[in-house]
Structures are given as C-alpha cells and as structure tokens.
Design an enzyme around this catalytic site. Sequence first.
Site, PDB file in Angstrom:
ATOM      1  N   ASP A   1      26.684 -72.073  33.528  1.00 52.63           N
ATOM      2  CA  ASP A   1      27.436 -71.108  32.556  1.00 52.63           C
ATOM      3  C   ASP A   1      28.829 -71.633  32.046  1.00 52.63           C
ATOM      4  O   ASP A   1      29.726 -70.994  31.401  1.00 52.63           O
ATOM      5  CB  ASP A   1      27.696 -69.693  33.301  1.00 52.63           C
ATOM      6  N   GLU A   2      29.075 -72.806  32.389  1.00 49.49           N
ATOM      7  CA  GLU A   2      30.261 -73.423  31.625  1.00 49.49           C
ATOM      8  C   GLU A   2      30.200 -74.973  31.546  1.00 49.49           C
ATOM      9  O   GLU A   2      29.408 -75.644  32.219  1.00 49.49           O
ATOM     10  CB  GLU A   2      31.455 -73.031  32.716  1.00 49.49           C
TER      11      GLU A   2
END
Length: 354
Positions: free
Chosen positions: A106-107
């Site tokens: 997610d990043e």
Amino acid sequence: MSPSRKIIHIDMDCFYAAIEVRDHPELRGEPVAVGGRSSRRGVLTTCNYKAREFGIHSAMPTFQAKQRCPHLIVMPVRSAVYKHESQRIREIFNDYTDLIEPLSLDEAYLDVSHHNRPASAIAKEIRRRIRHTTGLTASAGIAPNKMLAKIASDWRKPNGQFEVKPDQINDFMKDLPVSKIWGVGKKSAARLASFDIHTCGDIQAKQKLELQQHFGKFGTELYELSRGIDFRPVVSNRIRKSMSCERTYATDLTSIEERQEHAAEIFHELTGDLARFKSDRPISKLFVKCKYSDFTRSSIERSGLPFKLDSFQDLLAESYQRRSDPIRLLGLGVRFLDPEAQTRNLQQLEFDWP
C-alpha cells in the site's frame, strides 16, 4: 542533497479496510478492521479511521480491539484481493517512472526527477487515477528526498497531499518531533528525551561530535536527518533479504513435540513459497521465531545448516531449551546471501590470492 530531486511517497489510506468497505457498501460509516478473529487469538492487520477513534490500531490483538469497540466489524484477510489491487496501482505508477520502490502493498516511493512537470501535479494526477481505477483514496508527500516525502504524506491524510520544497526544509524541520525522523522508534525517542531532545531543532542545537559520543554512528545520521538531509536513492529493484512463514494458534503450543509437529506443516508451506519465488540465490541462514503467551518474542538463527526439516527441528529444540514457556505463534524462515557481501568476499579472495 540536490534540490533537483523530486520524490513522491504514495500511501494508500487504510488500504485493506478501505477495500473491504468498498466491496461491502453496508460497512460504510462503521468501524472496520481486517485481521484474525478474537476467538482464534488473532491480530489486526489494519483498521479504518472510524475504528481509530476508539484507540484501535494495527498489530493490536483482536480481543483487545473488541474490548475498546464492541461493535467493531472484523473482516478476514483477503491477501489475493489486496495484491491484485496493489498491482493495478503499480501499473499507474509505471506510466510516470521506472524508479519505483515499493515499501509494501500500500505504499511506494517514486522518483519523478526526470519530469518537467511539477511533482505536486504528478502526485495529484496519480491520486486521481487511483481513485478512478480502484475506488480507493491515496495520500501523497512530495519532497527532495525520501525521508521528507514519507513524513509529508502523513500531513494531509486521508486523501490529501503535502509538499516540502527545498527552500522550506529548514523551517519544516525545526519543530518536527524526533519521532518523525526515519529510524527513530519508541526506544530511540525515549533515549533522546532523556537528553532533553524532543524536536529536530533540539538535535540541530547539538554539535555533531556530542551526538556521536552519545549515539555512535547513529549520532551522525541524526545530525543530518534533523536537517532534512537524506541521500538514499529510490531503489527500483529491492533485493529480498529473507522469506518466512508463520502461524498463530488458537491454543498455546506447550510441548516440544507440538512445536515440531506444527513446524513440519510450516516447513512444507515455506518450501512451496521458495519454489514459487524461483530464486537461485543461496540461503545463508535458517531461523525460527516464537511469540509467547505474554506476547514477548524470541528468535534463533544459524548459518551453514542445510535447508531440511531436521535443521529447523534442531533449532526448535535449542529454542525450547532456552525457554520452554507456551507459545502462541511459530515461524520458520530463511535469510538469503547478500550479493554485495558475496562480491566483497570474492574481491577479498582475489586480493589475497598469492
């Protein structure tokens, strides 16, 4: 540090929980978490902002989260779905740069220094496309280096972005809490506080030699990081250093026989993961890790052991001799040989060769 660098840190907002709310509209407005069930002594992977209002956070035991918020909705982990969405987001990144460094599903960091367009405009466009493609929101930080970009991405969460320009770094860093610095955890922050150091400005007031005397090599890093100096490049092909599989059990494993029995199942899973990884990199170490019923952890690792179940069983026996308390989690893993270290060793051998 060159001010020409343009780094974007993209961080999805409550990624797993947001996917669950998207896929289950009836959950909208409810406190939602993703993780294991409390009846199985599970742990939360993440939660949405509504759940965070109750003091709930990732890595919290599910039963504790339920105590704080009895109406918390805990959804099971759907790893394949999260990986699929992450890949769709990664494809958007690929339209802007090849220099992408994922930190997790997610990043990621993106180096867009080669673009003539402002990095803030690129970040805004990426976030808009993510929303359009996935129905999910992302936050972004823009800065001349990775540390500042990651700090900035947290500034306007959720669904916002913040930029630290080169001429703003000094003012931005002055009152920044030391806990925001890359590499400073709870223990490091507590130790800094014992020296009455709470902000980056407090660090800046110290001489480099004084910081080195108190904190060793990390003192030099603190001296630079507190001034917003970070030379780390965005690394597009991060080398995997280890691989492991672990399981949390509803009932504690109390005997060595139980540990060895479950280790056989985990070993089979780890063998399958290694095969799917398709890596020809040599394994340098094997390790076993345990989490006890009081949530403390321990691990033991050895180099030179063959990748066989018997090797892990021997490590388990040694671990059990050290501490035989009941465990709630058991994990087996491998560490890969560092290619750079291998190259250095070969160069040394060549140098020493008669």
